[in-house]
Scaffold this motif. Sequence first.
Motif, PDB file in Angstrom:
ATOM      1  N   PRO A  19     -37.422  45.536  19.912  1.00  0.00           N
ATOM      2  CA  PRO A  19     -38.139  46.367  20.718  1.00  0.00           C
ATOM      3  C   PRO A  19     -39.401  46.783  20.890  1.00  0.00           C
ATOM      4  CG  PRO A  19     -35.802  46.954  19.844  1.00  0.00           C
ATOM      5  CD  PRO A  19     -36.365  46.030  19.037  1.00  0.00           C
ATOM      6  N   ASP A  20     -40.177  46.301  19.593  1.00  0.00           N
ATOM      7  CA  ASP A  20     -41.618  46.541  19.482  1.00  0.00           C
ATOM      8  C   ASP A  20     -42.364  45.434  20.181  1.00  0.00           C
ATOM      9  OD1 ASP A  20     -41.098  48.659  17.809  1.00  0.00           O
ATOM     10  OD2 ASP A  20     -41.201  47.544  15.906  1.00  0.00           O
ATOM     11  N   GLN A  21     -41.796  44.467  20.344  1.00  0.00           N
ATOM     12  CA  GLN A  21     -42.184  43.326  21.087  1.00  0.00           C
ATOM     13  C   GLN A  21     -42.034  43.225  22.506  1.00  0.00           C
ATOM     14  OE1 GLN A  21     -40.450  40.602  18.436  1.00  0.00           O
ATOM     15  NE2 GLN A  21     -42.656  39.952  17.534  1.00  0.00           N
ATOM     16  N   ALA A  22     -41.092  44.198  23.077  1.00  0.00           N
ATOM     17  CA  ALA A  22     -40.734  44.162  24.511  1.00  0.00           C
ATOM     18  C   ALA A  22     -41.569  44.469  25.592  1.00  0.00           C
ATOM     19  CB  ALA A  22     -39.475  45.042  24.578  1.00  0.00           C
ATOM     20  N   HIS A  23     -41.584  44.187  26.765  1.00  0.00           N
ATOM     21  CA  HIS A  23     -42.377  44.538  27.803  1.00  0.00           C
ATOM     22  C   HIS A  23     -41.355  45.599  28.336  1.00  0.00           C
ATOM     23  CE1 HIS A  23     -44.256  40.537  27.533  1.00  0.00           C
ATOM     24  NE2 HIS A  23     -45.004  41.471  27.163  1.00  0.00           N
ATOM     25  N   GLY A  98     -38.594  35.077  36.223  1.00  0.00           N
ATOM     26  CA  GLY A  98     -39.740  35.267  35.516  1.00  0.00           C
ATOM     27  C   GLY A  98     -39.600  36.297  34.447  1.00  0.00           C
ATOM     28  N   VAL A  99     -38.269  36.302  33.697  1.00  0.00           N
ATOM     29  CA  VAL A  99     -38.256  36.958  32.354  1.00  0.00           C
ATOM     30  C   VAL A  99     -37.495  36.407  31.387  1.00  0.00           C
ATOM     31  CG1 VAL A  99     -38.461  39.402  33.583  1.00  0.00           C
ATOM     32  CG2 VAL A  99     -36.323  38.632  33.409  1.00  0.00           C
ATOM     33  N   GLN A 100     -37.478  36.799  30.037  1.00  0.00           N
ATOM     34  CA  GLN A 100     -36.444  36.496  29.149  1.00  0.00           C
ATOM     35  C   GLN A 100     -36.217  37.494  28.677  1.00  0.00           C
ATOM     36  OE1 GLN A 100     -39.418  34.808  26.622  1.00  0.00           O
ATOM     37  NE2 GLN A 100     -39.039  32.709  27.062  1.00  0.00           N
ATOM     38  N   LEU A 101     -34.632  37.655  28.190  1.00  0.00           N
ATOM     39  CA  LEU A 101     -34.105  38.915  27.863  1.00  0.00           C
ATOM     40  C   LEU A 101     -33.176  38.834  26.788  1.00  0.00           C
ATOM     41  CD1 LEU A 101     -31.026  39.263  29.186  1.00  0.00           C
ATOM     42  CD2 LEU A 101     -32.430  39.201  31.206  1.00  0.00           C
ATOM     43  N   TYR A 102     -32.925  39.751  25.898  1.00  0.00           N
ATOM     44  CA  TYR A 102     -31.915  39.656  24.832  1.00  0.00           C
ATOM     45  C   TYR A 102     -31.221  40.870  25.226  1.00  0.00           C
ATOM     46  CZ  TYR A 102     -29.468  38.576  20.707  1.00  0.00           C
ATOM     47  OH  TYR A 102     -28.367  38.201  19.955  1.00  0.00           O
ATOM     48  N   GLN A 103     -30.008  41.093  24.888  1.00  0.00           N
ATOM     49  CA  GLN A 103     -29.053  42.032  25.217  1.00  0.00           C
ATOM     50  C   GLN A 103     -28.039  42.173  23.817  1.00  0.00           C
ATOM     51  OE1 GLN A 103     -25.857  42.529  28.111  1.00  0.00           O
ATOM     52  NE2 GLN A 103     -26.766  44.632  28.595  1.00  0.00           N
ATOM     53  N   ALA A 104     -28.085  43.195  23.117  1.00  0.00           N
ATOM     54  CA  ALA A 104     -27.341  43.258  21.959  1.00  0.00           C
ATOM     55  C   ALA A 104     -26.475  44.383  22.365  1.00  0.00           C
ATOM     56  CB  ALA A 104     -28.275  43.677  20.645  1.00  0.00           C
ATOM     57  N   TRP A 105     -25.038  44.149  21.762  1.00  0.00           N
ATOM     58  CA  TRP A 105     -24.199  45.171  21.493  1.00  0.00           C
ATOM     59  C   TRP A 105     -23.629  45.417  20.142  1.00  0.00           C
ATOM     60  CZ3 TRP A 105     -22.045  47.160  26.170  1.00  0.00           C
ATOM     61  CH2 TRP A 105     -22.459  46.363  27.384  1.00  0.00           C
ATOM     62  N   LEU A 106     -23.315  46.665  19.784  1.00  0.00           N
ATOM     63  CA  LEU A 106     -23.006  47.135  18.556  1.00  0.00           C
ATOM     64  C   LEU A 106     -21.777  47.799  18.815  1.00  0.00           C
ATOM     65  CD1 LEU A 106     -23.338  47.211  15.412  1.00  0.00           C
ATOM     66  CD2 LEU A 106     -24.765  49.191  15.790  1.00  0.00           C
ATOM     67  N   LEU A 107     -20.527  47.619  18.337  1.00  0.00           N
ATOM     68  CA  LEU A 107     -19.176  48.298  18.776  1.00  0.00           C
ATOM     69  C   LEU A 107     -18.736  48.815  17.099  1.00  0.00           C
ATOM     70  CD1 LEU A 107     -19.167  45.834  20.615  1.00  0.00           C
ATOM     71  CD2 LEU A 107     -17.197  46.508  20.940  1.00  0.00           C
ATOM     72  N   THR A 108     -18.414  50.113  17.190  1.00  0.00           N
ATOM     73  CA  THR A 108     -18.016  50.928  15.930  1.00  0.00           C
ATOM     74  C   THR A 108     -16.803  51.667  16.262  1.00  0.00           C
ATOM     75  OG1 THR A 108     -20.332  51.049  15.274  1.00  0.00           O
ATOM     76  CG2 THR A 108     -18.903  52.231  14.020  1.00  0.00           C
ATOM     77  N   PRO A 125     -44.123  37.871  32.242  1.00  0.00           N
ATOM     78  CA  PRO A 125     -45.100  38.528  33.192  1.00  0.00           C
ATOM     79  C   PRO A 125     -44.355  39.220  34.058  1.00  0.00           C
ATOM     80  CG  PRO A 125     -44.872  35.923  33.153  1.00  0.00           C
ATOM     81  CD  PRO A 125     -44.234  36.627  32.039  1.00  0.00           C
ATOM     82  N   SER A 126     -43.281  38.981  34.529  1.00  0.00           N
ATOM     83  CA  SER A 126     -42.636  39.799  35.547  1.00  0.00           C
ATOM     84  C   SER A 126     -42.004  41.068  35.337  1.00  0.00           C
ATOM     85  CB  SER A 126     -41.229  38.929  35.990  1.00  0.00           C
ATOM     86  OG  SER A 126     -41.722  37.954  36.971  1.00  0.00           O
ATOM     87  N   ALA A 127     -41.675  41.133  33.673  1.00  0.00           N
ATOM     88  CA  ALA A 127     -41.170  42.456  33.074  1.00  0.00           C
ATOM     89  C   ALA A 127     -42.344  43.457  33.151  1.00  0.00           C
ATOM     90  CB  ALA A 127     -40.557  42.240  31.900  1.00  0.00           C
ATOM     91  N   ARG A 128     -43.608  42.584  32.550  1.00  0.00           N
ATOM     92  CA  ARG A 128     -44.738  43.508  32.508  1.00  0.00           C
ATOM     93  C   ARG A 128     -45.045  44.316  33.852  1.00  0.00           C
ATOM     94  NH1 ARG A 128     -46.970  39.602  28.823  1.00  0.00           N
ATOM     95  NH2 ARG A 128     -47.900  38.842  30.654  1.00  0.00           N
ATOM     96  N   SER A 129     -45.305  43.562  34.782  1.00  0.00           N
ATOM     97  CA  SER A 129     -45.517  44.005  36.290  1.00  0.00           C
ATOM     98  C   SER A 129     -44.369  44.832  36.928  1.00  0.00           C
ATOM     99  CB  SER A 129     -46.072  42.850  37.152  1.00  0.00           C
ATOM    100  OG  SER A 129     -44.906  42.147  37.705  1.00  0.00           O
TER     101      SER A 129
END
Length: 142
Positions: A19-23, A98-108, A125-129
Amino acid sequence: MSGASDRHPDIHWPSGFSPDQAHSFCQTQAVVHAPPALAFALLTDVPRWPEWVPGLTEVRAGPLARSFEVRFHGHRFEMYTGEHVPYTRLGWSGVGAGVQLYQAWLLTPVADGTHVVTENVVRGPSARSLKTSSPLWARRLN
């Protein structure tokens, strides 16, 4: 929209997608009134996603095991499963629009069913704009 400081400490991130590197970053939590095995089964039944994921209109199996393509709000994304730990963890990366994504799921497991946390990191670049030019599309990605 949540910020990187809201991230769940037990979510695993691939290199370059914290998340610290996310746009763009978003986190959602809910208690699902079903056991983790049922919640996990629903999340991993990719062909049925168009039945319950708003804006997702098409799913196709990919050329590799655990890869697939989706059409989301008219845009094609190539998806690859990153983490797959039955009943507890899922993660997939995607490339498209125009984006790269990662989606994480945690089930407890909890007394009422399953506590589900999902977090999305979007880069490119698309996420930034999109954050400024099209807030609606940025919200859709999240």
